[in-house]
Design an enzyme around this catalytic site. Sequence first.
Site, PDB file in Angstrom:
ATOM      1  N   GLY A  25      -7.665 -32.580  82.836  1.00  0.00           N
ATOM      2  CA  GLY A  25      -6.663 -32.572  81.775  1.00  0.00           C
ATOM      3  C   GLY A  25      -5.370 -31.929  82.234  1.00  0.00           C
ATOM      4  O   GLY A  25      -5.118 -31.775  83.430  1.00  0.00           O
ATOM      5  N   PHE A  26      -4.545 -31.507  81.283  1.00  0.00           N
ATOM      6  CA  PHE A  26      -3.244 -30.929  81.629  1.00  0.00           C
ATOM      7  C   PHE A  26      -3.386 -29.686  82.502  1.00  0.00           C
ATOM      8  O   PHE A  26      -2.638 -29.505  83.460  1.00  0.00           O
ATOM      9  CB  PHE A  26      -2.471 -30.577  80.355  1.00  0.00           C
ATOM     10  CG  PHE A  26      -1.910 -31.754  79.634  1.00  0.00           C
ATOM     11  CD1 PHE A  26      -0.842 -32.472  80.151  1.00  0.00           C
ATOM     12  CD2 PHE A  26      -2.449 -32.169  78.422  1.00  0.00           C
ATOM     13  CE1 PHE A  26      -0.320 -33.567  79.484  1.00  0.00           C
ATOM     14  CE2 PHE A  26      -1.938 -33.259  77.739  1.00  0.00           C
ATOM     15  CZ  PHE A  26      -0.874 -33.962  78.273  1.00  0.00           C
ATOM     16  N   GLU A 183      -0.519 -37.357  61.615  1.00  0.00           N
ATOM     17  CA  GLU A 183       0.048 -38.489  62.355  1.00  0.00           C
ATOM     18  C   GLU A 183      -0.778 -39.757  62.151  1.00  0.00           C
ATOM     19  O   GLU A 183      -0.229 -40.855  62.021  1.00  0.00           O
ATOM     20  CB  GLU A 183       0.160 -38.119  63.827  1.00  0.00           C
ATOM     21  CG  GLU A 183       1.215 -37.038  64.063  1.00  0.00           C
ATOM     22  CD  GLU A 183       1.272 -36.524  65.487  1.00  0.00           C
ATOM     23  OE1 GLU A 183       2.235 -35.799  65.810  1.00  0.00           O
ATOM     24  OE2 GLU A 183       0.366 -36.842  66.290  1.00  0.00           O
ATOM     25  N   ALA A 329      -0.828 -29.028  74.512  1.00  0.00           N
ATOM     26  CA  ALA A 329      -0.686 -29.266  75.944  1.00  0.00           C
ATOM     27  C   ALA A 329       0.043 -28.143  76.679  1.00  0.00           C
ATOM     28  O   ALA A 329      -0.304 -27.817  77.825  1.00  0.00           O
ATOM     29  CB  ALA A 329       0.049 -30.594  76.172  1.00  0.00           C
TER      30      ALA A 329
END
Length: 455
Positions: A25-26, A183, A329
């Site tokens: 991942g990040f 969202e 993130a």
Amino acid sequence: MLKFDKLSLNIPDTNKPRVVVIGGGFGGINLVKGLKNKGFQIVMFDKQNYHGFWPLLYQVATAGLEPDAIAEPLRKLFDEEYDDFHFRLVRVTGVDPAAKTVKTLIGELKYDHLVIATGSRSNFFGNDTIKNNSFPLKTIPDALNLRSQLLQSFEQASIIKDPVMRQSLLNFVIVGGGPTGVELAGSLAEMRKHVLPNDYPGLDFSKMNIYLVEGLDRVLPPMSPESAAKTQGYLDELGVVTKVKTLVDSYDGDTVTFKNGETIPTQTLIWAAGVAGATIEGLPAESVEKGRYLVDEYNRVKGVEGVYAVGDVALMKTEKWPNGHPGVAQPAIQQGEHLATNLTLLQRGGQLRPFDYFDKGSLAIIGRVRAVADLPKKLHLSGFIAWMAWLFVHIWYLIGFRSKLVVLSNWLYRLFTYDRGTRLIIRPFVRKADKEGQEFAIRNSGEVVTDQPTL
């Protein structure tokens, strides 16, 4: 087919200090980038062969983007310019900190430094009925499962005669009023207005209900009250039914029941209500708190030598962040970069530097030109300016030029046409039958059955 017991990790021996990174991942990829050609052997383990940009998963789920637009192969990210880097598509089963060994399904590997960057997983708070029947949204398979469920619900609703069952297919319940839930609700509302009536002219979409359920007293609890209030106004404009101070008690696949006794018949409950760190077996229980690894200011897991954690799985308590950093993130990116610097300093006999998180703010989008932003110095934006900021930030942090170009072109196309991507139902199905045996709800398991364990 290869026999499972014939496989091995096949990592070459080395005289360099070996850094094993679990998770692409990040946090993991920024750590590896920071260690590039710095005299380490780097081994990365992940159960998927790509890095995904998870903030855009909801757009994959609602057919706004295709999966390859938000994912980049890990082997492509770390090409031949990375000296002594090795990626293995394998599932880690445990860690032996005393022996400094990582255990996988196909063998073990010694490490000098172990970095756990496994991110988070959906947290169902021990409720198996919800876990077994709802749709989480944490991975690309999750997003594709949900996309299939949404499209199949509309297909079924267009051919079913029973009005009660049709309404159940047209009720969509999103649990969790954080950025993901907000969202997704906004995206579904825009589909209801601009896309679905053209695809299904025989359906009355005024009867399609989108419920957003939040246990606290407002949507977007992690953001400012100003942004939460503005977001609530946007949701009201879009016709999303918001239920705050409401907790889910159970969901059996047909009916969601709330703690207050209220029920909603639905074939689709989307779970965006909570996450927990994706911890690994083997580390002491006192190193874990609330499903995350306790780390010090250098990202060292407390009580374990040579083991570090970064990103969502790490819980670093500071005076400014008493409950740890937010699960977004930026902390993962900054911790990965910072830990790479510290490992390099450690190797050269230098002094470690404590981590200091720079909060760049928070953003959330609620459909077309509707967004909110909390920026440093208590600056709050909303509307078109916040929407443009959201677009810029998400394009900027996408990995790979191709992904940036594909996503930007998709967004520009949708800006002028309101249309979305190819709404194909391509995932394998598991059909759920009602009491009379009529198959009315098509569910997608996303599982592949094999004759040997998944790596």
